[in-house]
Design an enzyme around this catalytic site. Structure first.
Site, mmCIF file in Angstrom:
data_model
loop_
_atom_site.group_PDB
_atom_site.id
_atom_site.type_symbol
_atom_site.label_atom_id
_atom_site.label_comp_id
_atom_site.label_asym_id
_atom_site.label_seq_id
_atom_site.Cartn_x
_atom_site.Cartn_y
_atom_site.Cartn_z
ATOM 1 N NE ARG A 252 -1.964 -11.278 23.072
ATOM 2 C CZ ARG A 252 -1.356 -10.605 24.045
ATOM 3 N NH1 ARG A 252 -0.624 -9.538 23.765
ATOM 4 N NH2 ARG A 252 -1.463 -10.998 25.292
ATOM 5 C CG ASN B 40 1.927 -2.111 9.479
ATOM 6 O OD1 ASN B 40 2.680 -2.974 9.903
ATOM 7 N ND2 ASN B 40 1.785 -0.922 10.097
ATOM 8 C CD GLU B 41 0.550 -1.749 14.190
ATOM 9 O OE1 GLU B 41 -0.055 -0.706 14.491
ATOM 10 O OE2 GLU B 41 1.640 -2.065 14.694
ATOM 11 C CD GLU C 111 6.268 -1.597 12.830
ATOM 12 O OE1 GLU C 111 5.868 -1.097 11.775
ATOM 13 O OE2 GLU C 111 5.848 -1.248 13.962
ATOM 14 C CB SER D 244 -0.919 -0.007 1.216
ATOM 15 O OG SER D 244 -0.154 0.019 2.407
#
Length: 553
Positions: A214, A167-168, A269, A126
């Site tokens: 999670r 991402n998240e 990360e 993205s």
């Protein structure tokens, strides 16, 4: 930190590599392949552990489509690559993660320099204004065009390790529905790689460490068909702060939770900065015996020092950078990171069973069905068969007002064919088209529902609509719209004959003919329904197009 003399030697050696690399198109390296839940070098079969650095300046990694549109492509900055490569080598880096690249720029010099240093790349697909927005998620033709353009531009480099489809994106229970759109992006990106006969490159997802979801996230992206599920799992985790421990940080629990995961998992990360300078004592644990059977290394956040104070270097100019104390700590820890490896030939995976999909409930609002694949050919075909369509050149305000009007009639009946509901697992066949095409379909549904006496004024909507001579569908076009159904409630199983993101012309423009308007290039609002209630969701329209490559054993 290593001695100045050694640093100078490293700089000199890498400068020579950079000079050589600038004269070649690409340097081939041994591709990284996947077998079971581990990475391996393809040729010699040695296990590969990621010693990574997040490498992108001036970019918010938690942006899902609502932030600043500007970004700097680090792989197109040749001077920056030449400047930073010696420091990356000093940290024993073998992988960098980049969050947004410009697929129209040349990456050959930087990729060759990285390859010469044995450094692989994981690239997010993205960019700030073309991503899946967690609050109003969509998976549409123009966004697919962006993803495939990144794949096209990077697939020929053998040091591309993989791609992240998000991402998240879902980061708390109230936006878990967005995960359905990310998983659809994983599915379609993998299919595109296969369709184009590119080298097989893994497609994964990077999740945050939210205790409420999670486990559900990890299960969801791993469950179901392998054609739909992720090839690897990235975990953004910042629970080890200062001189923490295996148990205090929760690493023991996370390792237990992923012990039977069927695909490679790694820290996408890590590097908590609550204690500064960061001692990076987690490195020894991450690459130690208790974790390497489950985790394939990790990516430290991040190389450049910025306002969030996570940087390893500062005082960056065109030709130089100054290592920070964090750099010294990480360098020392990485020098001692020597995980025990296994050979691919002697590794027989036992954790081959995918997770069960999570049950939908208060903290997980996602059904198992995925959004439809973006099909520019279908959208282009549908548009030509309509009588009442959005007027060419309509701006975003006009699109917004027209959507407000037509979707407000009959409890959203006329917009059913363009609306998605991840919670219910129902998606309109045209919910993957761009906003102008979706609006045109909804306008035409309303228009055709009116009696002949009212039709004369039924295609206006404050000047946002107009009539056109509808074309009769035939051949592949007829097959596609027939599968979609007259109300857009059907399921289209036929793949487009041209590029999936650009209509049947295969021009690579990412914009089906007849759909190029001012609204297509700006922020517009498209309808989304959930449990019968009308909502308006923001999505950014626009993109370029051009496609993808990791071998799975």
């Amino acid at each position: 930190m290593k001695s100045p003399g050694l640093i100078s030697a490293v700089v000199a050696a890498l400068a020579a590599v950079a000079l050589f690399s600038s004269t070649v198109i690409a340097v081939d390296v041994d591709p990284i392949v996947i077998k079971g839940s581990h990475f391996f070098y393809k040729t010699n079969g040695t296990e590969f552990f990621i010693r990574g650095i997040a490498y992108q300046q001036g970019y918010s990694t938690n942006d899902t489509g609502s932030g600043n549109n500007a970004y700097i492509d680090p792989l197109a900055d040749v001077n920056g690559c030449k400047r930073d490569l010696p420091y990356l080598v000093q940290l024993r880096t073998n992988t960098i993660r980049v969050y947004a690249i410009d697929p129209t720029l040349d990456h050959s010099e930087c990729m060759s320099m990285l390859a010469s240093a044995g450094i692989y790349v994981i690239a997010d697909l993205s960019q700030p204004k073309l991503s899946i927005n967690r609050d109003t998620p969509r998976w549409e033709v123009d966004l697919f065009a962006r993803y495939t353009s990144v794949v096209d531009s990077m697939q020929n480099y053998t040091n591309v390790l993989g791609f992240f489809a998000g991402n998240e994106v879902s980061n708390q229970p109230n936006n878990t529905a967005a995960s359905a759109f990310v998983k659809a992006a994983v599915r379609d990106t993998k299919a595109y790689i296969k369709q184009k006969n590119y080298r097989t490159i893994g497609v994964g997802y990077a999740a945050n460490d939210d205790p409420d979801i999670r486990i559900q996230l990890a299960d969801y992206f791993n469950c179901g068909s392998t054609s739909d599920s992720i090839d690897f799992w990235g975990y953004n985790i910042y629970s080890w702060c200062g001189n923490s421990s295996y148990s205090e940080s929760g690493y023991d629990q996370r390792t237990s939770e992923f012990a039977d995961y069927s695909v490679p998992a790694f820290f996408a990360e890590y590097g908590c900065n609550k204690v500064q300078p960061r001692p990076f004592t987690e490195v020894a644990e991450l690459f130690g015996d208790r974790m390497t059977g489950v985790w394939s290394g990790g990516i430290v956040y991040m190389y450049f020092q910025e306002s969030n104070n996570y940087g390893l270097v500062s005082s960056i100019s065109e030709n130089s950078a100054s290592p920070l104390p964090d750099f010294t700590s990480l360098s020392s820890q990485m020098a001692m990171a020597t995980p025990k490896t296994t050979q691919s030939a002697s590794y027989n995976p036992t954790n081959t069973k995918a997770r069960a999909c999570p049950t939908s409930g208060s903290s997980w609002r996602v059904a198992s069905a995925l959004p439809p694949s973006p099909n520019g050919e279908l959208c282009n075909c549908m548009l030509k068969t309509l009588t009442c369509v959005a007027k060419p050149g309509i701006d975003s305000d006009g699109v917004q007002k027209a959507f407000d009007s037509v979707c407000g009639y009959s409890n959203g009946l006329y917009c059913a064919g363009v609306q998605p509901s991840a919670a219910n697992g129902t998606y309109g066949a045209y919910s993957m088209c761009n906003s102008t095409e979706q609006l045109s379909f909804a306008l035409d549904q309303y228009y055709k529902a009116q009696n002949q006496q009212n039709q004369a004024s039924a295609c206006n909507f404050g000047g946002a609509a107009q009539t056109q001579a509808a074309a009769s569908a035939s051949g592949d076009c007829q097959n596609l719209v027939s599968q979609a159904g007259t109300a857009g409630a059907g399921t289209v199983t036929s793949a487009p004959t041209g590029n999936p993101g650009s209509g049947s012309s295969g021009s690579g423009s990412g914009s089906p003919s007849g759909s190029s308007t001012k609204a297509s290039a700006s922020m517009v609002h498209v309808p989304s329904f959930d449990f019968g209630l009308l909502k308006l969701g923001a999505y950014v329209i626009g993109a370029a197009l051009t496609g993808m490559g990791m071998i799975f054993l």
